[in-house]
Write a protein that holds these residues in place. Structure first.
Motif, mmCIF file in Angstrom:
data_model
loop_
_atom_site.group_PDB
_atom_site.id
_atom_site.type_symbol
_atom_site.label_atom_id
_atom_site.label_comp_id
_atom_site.label_asym_id
_atom_site.label_seq_id
_atom_site.Cartn_x
_atom_site.Cartn_y
_atom_site.Cartn_z
ATOM 1 N N GLY A 149 129.344 85.410 11.501
ATOM 2 C CA GLY A 149 130.447 86.014 12.646
ATOM 3 C C GLY A 149 131.691 85.377 12.598
ATOM 4 N N PHE A 150 131.991 84.824 11.800
ATOM 5 C CA PHE A 150 133.335 84.208 11.808
ATOM 6 C C PHE A 150 134.496 85.007 11.580
ATOM 7 N N VAL A 151 134.131 85.806 10.645
ATOM 8 C CA VAL A 151 134.959 87.319 10.314
ATOM 9 C C VAL A 151 134.029 88.254 10.302
ATOM 10 N N SER A 152 134.775 89.391 10.796
ATOM 11 C CA SER A 152 134.057 90.523 10.796
ATOM 12 C C SER A 152 134.063 91.704 10.011
ATOM 13 N N GLN B 153 122.105 92.759 12.612
ATOM 14 C CA GLN B 153 122.743 91.427 11.754
ATOM 15 C C GLN B 153 123.623 90.548 12.833
ATOM 16 N N SER C 244 135.298 87.808 16.838
ATOM 17 C CA SER C 244 135.889 88.908 16.011
ATOM 18 C C SER C 244 135.139 90.238 16.103
ATOM 19 N N LEU C 245 133.749 90.216 15.776
ATOM 20 C CA LEU C 245 133.240 91.416 15.978
ATOM 21 C C LEU C 245 133.220 92.076 17.503
ATOM 22 N N GLU D 20 136.434 93.852 17.698
ATOM 23 C CA GLU D 20 136.492 94.923 17.276
ATOM 24 C C GLU D 20 135.847 96.032 18.018
ATOM 25 N N MET E 185 127.793 88.342 19.645
ATOM 26 C CA MET E 185 128.358 88.801 18.520
ATOM 27 C C MET E 185 129.242 87.915 17.577
ATOM 28 N N GLY E 186 129.930 86.761 18.172
ATOM 29 C CA GLY E 186 130.857 86.183 18.022
ATOM 30 C C GLY E 186 132.483 86.990 18.284
ATOM 31 N N LEU F 5 131.520 86.041 6.929
ATOM 32 C CA LEU F 5 130.874 87.415 7.628
ATOM 33 C C LEU F 5 129.537 87.281 8.246
ATOM 34 N N GLN F 6 128.761 86.843 7.362
ATOM 35 C CA GLN F 6 127.276 86.612 7.748
ATOM 36 C C GLN F 6 127.015 85.720 9.169
ATOM 37 N N ARG G 29 135.163 99.979 17.469
ATOM 38 C CA ARG G 29 134.148 99.820 16.232
ATOM 39 C C ARG G 29 132.643 100.567 16.723
#
Lengths: 268, 268, 268
Positions: free
Chosen positions: A188-191, C186, C167-168, C171, C164-165, A185-186, C177
């Motif tokens: 950015g691989f998952v959101s 972040q 995934s985000l 979103e 952001m990457g 998460l940190q 989102r």
């Protein structure tokens, strides 16, 4: 198999190692070998690829999600693949990989991964080709390619540095650093990360809401977002598959895999 | 000097301002002017470049690490470089810079930076060309290019925005914002931070473990990861070195450096 | 209007919906329709674009900042734009968008956004084209393109995934989102967040300090940083504007907007 897939829009289907359903305009692909931690057989590569390619053209599917059954998302390549690949020929095995990854690259609708637990190897790398990745708290992300004498696939060599920054991406890809859900998460691989107990419900709502958005806006906007990367993705997939074909036949890889089995034997 | 470097694989060598060793397949380059905060002389550019280029072809070296001796990683350009560059000719000085950065770009094996303390200027920018960057808690990252009337090098103009996001990268490169170790971790510029007291030991273990992985897998995977960026890196290095040659000869740069010395004099 | 802008360097000007000033070498553009949450009229697109293009060539301007008056940064497109665009012709409306975004892409000096409160739609996407983005604690970032049957603009389809990457970014762009100031920090979309009460003062100091740096170093370094992206930015803007022209005329978009007004009516 193809007949099953072609009938996708009319009903849920239980493939050999996948559970596939279409509800509320959401195609749900669930890896379904929980007793083997959802390890990927060569058949599964082709099944998932075919389901994605079929759903791409099915107007009843507005969005797709991929997840695993049981405590694991997927432990990666089934050990049987090593002998299967030798039998099949490494060039054919490379083609299976290439086509599988292309199915992710080419999927034109929102593709959402719900990583319900540990993921190892290609189930990790292909996450970067999904549009959105959610993780449960128990998810981990591990790509021990080097210790097996191999090399990255799933466009990870291209996408991981872009998403995580080069230093962490190289720790993950070259050193086999395993990421926790919070670390993923940190960087950015998952959101989003959810508690395990709320994971399925929370993700289900988000995916359903996505599939209720205007379908053409979704498809055309995804196309817009993907366009600047498309040629580079195809190219990365080609180069990665070609290199892996070579690695599989290398002395170094054979030795590394032999050592892996020795370590595993000692553990038992 | 070259004779020393050529003998690299057989023994550790103390160069003028570098300590170089090869142990457990790890080439270790240590900036060794602690009394000058490891400030970089023009000689050091050439020494580091030559060591990297030599180690690239030496099969006894599987991975390399770069670090500093004493409390600083490196305070950047030595003040003597200003008059040296004028003597050498700015085009020749630009060539020294170009070659130095190319040595980082072209190094084919895992290159790990261990930032043991404050880093200023080009020792910061070239970190982004290392595959992995570790930092001690006391490390800081500072690139005050604008206040000296200069411009970014080390491919930072290309890589910092990719790694940190554009807003922070521009704060760092255009405003000279200094990052702490934790800020560098947070934005993905480094991927691990260790307590100062445990830094050397912790990094030593990680680098040693890396050098025990299959060498061909490492080299070919790094090549795969670098390939999509290679042309852009070479191009960025060219453009940056060319611009700096111009900046060094500009009125604005001369005034900024004069003001820097005035501020420094007032402090004392 | 243009006469006002041409006189930019000599005095502050109150345009119809903008407040523009030039102090301490800082051009300050303030969206000035607080009673409408700084919603953007088509005129404002052209006003902001013209001010930027004029300031680009004005040597009295060293850096520029964009902010909003009142509690909002900007709520995005004014509802009147829907009928205005139909009157103007969608190709002309697309041209207004294209030119507006190009003014951000082409602005050659440091461009700093100070997001003083909620931002919706194109005021969010164009932030990624600013060099540096600061946010107050009350800022939010919302791009509900899909629920209105539309698609991303402002080069967001290219830049959001990079920053952001993926995934985000997906979103944000595909699911709408909404990011808080802390979430935006972040993920690297903004690089500093300040308490609301200290926002104006803190940002003011940073921007003023930026404008005191050597102007040529700033311009040439920004050019260096932007160069590798320039062609891709122009291309993304073209593709985005073209797609939006099509979306605005689509059945799906008309229905989505009708539903939006129904929801809004029910709320009142």
């Amino acid at each position: 198999f193809l007949r099953h897939v072609r009938a996708l829009s009319t009903s849920a289907r239980q493939l050999q190692n996948l559970e596939v359903s279409l509800t509320d305009s959401v195609l749900k692909i669930q890896f379904n070998r929980p007793e083997k931690f959802n390890a990927f057989t060569l058949d599964m590569y082709q099944e998932v690829g075919s389901v994605l390619n079929t759903a791409a053209k099915d107007s009843n599917c507005v969005a797709a999600m991929i997840t695993g059954k049981g405590p694991y998302y997927s432990s990666g390549n089934d050990l049987s693949n090593i002998s299967m690949m030798a039998k099949l020929g490494y060039d054919n095995a490379g083609k299976v990989l290439l086509d599988y990854v292309n199915a992710y690259i080419d999927f034109p609708k929102p593709l959402i991964a719900a990583v319900n637990g540990p993921a190892i190897g290609i189930p990790v790398t292909t996450l970067a080709l999904c549009d959105i990745v959610y993780a449960s708290q128990s998810a981990t992300f591990h790509t021990p390619f080097m210790s097996l004498g191999q090399s990255p696939e799933g466009c990870a060599s291209l996408l991981f540095p872009k998403i995580m920054g080069s230093s962490l991406a190289n720790e993950v890809l070259l050193q086999g650093r395993k990421l926790s859900a919070d670390e993923a998460l940190q960087c950015g691989f998952v959101s989003r990360v959810f508690e395990d107990s709320q994971f399925e419900t929370s993700v289900g709502k988000l995916v359903k809401a996505t599939a209720q958005l205007p379908p053409q806006s979704l498809v055309l906007s995804k196309q817009l977002i993907r366009a600047p990367m498309m040629a580079a993705l195809k190219d990365a997939n080609q180069r990665e598959a070609k290199l892996l074909e070579e690695r599989w036949q290398s002395e170094e890889c054979a030795q590394a895999i032999a050592q892996f089995f020795e370590r595993a034997k000692k553990k038992n």
